[in-house]
Design a protein around this motif. Structure first.
Motif, mmCIF file in Angstrom:
data_model
loop_
_atom_site.group_PDB
_atom_site.id
_atom_site.type_symbol
_atom_site.label_atom_id
_atom_site.label_comp_id
_atom_site.label_asym_id
_atom_site.label_seq_id
_atom_site.Cartn_x
_atom_site.Cartn_y
_atom_site.Cartn_z
ATOM 1 N N UNK A 89 36.799 7.981 -0.784
ATOM 2 C CA UNK A 89 35.360 8.299 -0.529
ATOM 3 C C UNK A 89 35.294 8.846 0.883
ATOM 4 N N UNK A 90 34.054 9.448 1.299
ATOM 5 C CA UNK A 90 33.843 9.864 2.679
ATOM 6 C C UNK A 90 33.636 8.648 3.471
ATOM 7 N N UNK A 91 34.452 8.549 4.613
ATOM 8 C CA UNK A 91 34.335 7.519 5.519
ATOM 9 C C UNK A 91 35.404 6.516 5.617
ATOM 10 N N UNK A 92 36.275 6.834 4.311
ATOM 11 C CA UNK A 92 37.376 5.792 4.204
ATOM 12 C C UNK A 92 38.443 5.855 5.088
ATOM 13 N N UNK A 93 38.807 4.886 5.776
ATOM 14 C CA UNK A 93 39.941 4.886 6.777
ATOM 15 C C UNK A 93 41.473 4.698 5.912
ATOM 16 N N UNK A 94 41.999 5.754 6.146
ATOM 17 C CA UNK A 94 43.564 5.917 5.496
ATOM 18 C C UNK A 94 44.497 5.924 6.190
ATOM 19 N N UNK A 95 45.397 4.797 5.927
ATOM 20 C CA UNK A 95 46.918 4.884 6.687
ATOM 21 C C UNK A 95 47.936 5.485 5.661
ATOM 22 N N UNK A 96 48.770 6.311 6.034
ATOM 23 C CA UNK A 96 49.749 6.864 5.328
ATOM 24 C C UNK A 96 51.100 6.558 6.234
ATOM 25 N N UNK A 124 33.918 13.771 6.170
ATOM 26 C CA UNK A 124 33.019 14.065 7.481
ATOM 27 C C UNK A 124 32.230 12.793 8.307
ATOM 28 N N UNK A 125 32.170 11.779 7.483
ATOM 29 C CA UNK A 125 31.891 10.472 8.198
ATOM 30 C C UNK A 125 32.837 9.911 9.343
ATOM 31 N N UNK A 126 32.416 9.358 10.353
ATOM 32 C CA UNK A 126 32.996 9.062 11.476
ATOM 33 C C UNK A 126 32.476 7.713 12.044
ATOM 34 N N UNK A 127 32.802 6.533 10.964
ATOM 35 C CA UNK A 127 32.211 5.137 11.534
ATOM 36 C C UNK A 127 32.970 5.024 12.855
ATOM 37 N N UNK A 128 31.909 4.556 13.713
ATOM 38 C CA UNK A 128 32.455 4.151 15.095
ATOM 39 C C UNK A 128 33.566 3.230 15.301
ATOM 40 N N UNK A 129 33.557 2.082 14.526
ATOM 41 C CA UNK A 129 34.460 1.042 14.799
ATOM 42 C C UNK A 129 35.793 1.413 14.108
ATOM 43 N N UNK A 130 35.998 2.330 13.104
ATOM 44 C CA UNK A 130 37.049 3.077 12.623
ATOM 45 C C UNK A 130 37.766 3.941 13.756
ATOM 46 N N UNK A 131 36.944 4.966 14.161
ATOM 47 C CA UNK A 131 37.249 5.596 15.021
ATOM 48 C C UNK A 131 38.129 4.879 16.338
ATOM 49 N N UNK A 132 37.489 3.841 16.650
ATOM 50 C CA UNK A 132 37.860 2.946 17.911
ATOM 51 C C UNK A 132 39.387 2.350 17.668
#
Length: 260
Positions: A92-99, A120-128
């Motif tokens: 989904x939009x905004x999911x944080x994925x690790x490969x 397109x979403x950029x959740x602040x805590x995920x970016x950090x």
């Protein structure tokens, strides 16, 4: 077992690293909102085999997993941080994925992981969190040079993660790598400078800082593989394979476009 490679053998390690990095870059490019984790796994198989590589994961059956793993890439979403077993989950939009990917080519393995936000979403805590693991990885690489101690590398990684406000889990960390994916020495994500194994030219290491939002505790999914945050908070993970050279650490898992 700790393997030391000669300068004449390093081109094989570089080739393995480029395969891993190029596959990860292509998987990231293809991944969009609506992609399933099983689609990513199928692409990984196609790309690895197309490059003449051998997956280090398909037959991987360590003591801590419910093996064999049976897939070509680890896909960890949001609160999953390590060993994510691919399944039918739709991103989904905004999911944080690790490969996380490891491949063997011409007798040498390379291992790397990337975390990124889908859509397109950029959740602040995920970016950090992604930035924090990337900075910690860079700090560990900068500390890795001939004559340095393993504790210097671990201390650089852990200090960076702690300064960013994250707790450090010591159950899983980096590792030596070479003719097999996981070798000695273990590289904890925190440590004391001046302690531990002294690094030598020709040593290959996979450094992999990872964090969870508000905890250092893990829980295991019923699949026996996927490790998640005990609190359900998000997580991120960055990894490179490096070679210790006379000039310091050479990053082996950079995409072809980033090589001279």
């Amino acid at each position: 077992m700790i393997e030391i490679f000669t300068p004449a053998e390093l081109p094989r390690a570089r080739a393995a690293g480029r395969v891993v990095a190029d596959v990860l870059a292509e998987l990231r490019r293809r991944t969009t909102v609506g992609t399933t984790l099983l689609e990513i796994d199928a692409w990984a198989k196609e790309l690895i085999l197309g490059a003449g590589g051998v997956s280090c994961y398909v037959d991987y059956a360590p003591s801590f997993g419910r093996g064999p793993f049976g897939h070509y890439v680890c896909t960890s979403v949001n609160d999953a941080v390590l060993h994510g077993l691919p399944n039918g989950y739709v991103l989904a939009d905004g999911d944080l994925l690790t490969l996380d990917l490891a491949v063997l080519t011409d007798g040498i393995a390379a291992d790397s992981a990337i975390s990124f936000i889908v859509g397109e979403a950029r959740p602040t805590e995920s970016v950090a969190m992604v930035v924090a693991t990337e900075r910690a990885l860079a700090a560990g690489i900068a500390a890795a040079r001939p004559g340095a101690h393993l504790g210097d590398v671990s201390h650089a990684i852990g200090s960076s993660l702690s300064a960013a406000g994250y707790r450090v889990n010591t159950e899983f960390g980096g590792h030596g790598i070479g003719s097999t994916m996981h070798q000695d020495p273990h590289v904890p994500n925190t440590g004391r400078p001046g302690r531990g194994y002294r690094l030598r030219e020709g040593l290959l290491l996979a450094l992999e800082p990872w964090v969870m939002l508000d905890t250092a505790s893990l829980v295991v999914d019923p699949d026996g593989w996927t490790l998640r945050s005990a609190t359900g908070g998000r997580s991120a993970h960055s990894e490179h394979t490096i070679a210790i050279t006379a000039d310091g650490a050479e990053i082996l898992t950079l995409p072809s476009t980033q090589h001279p």
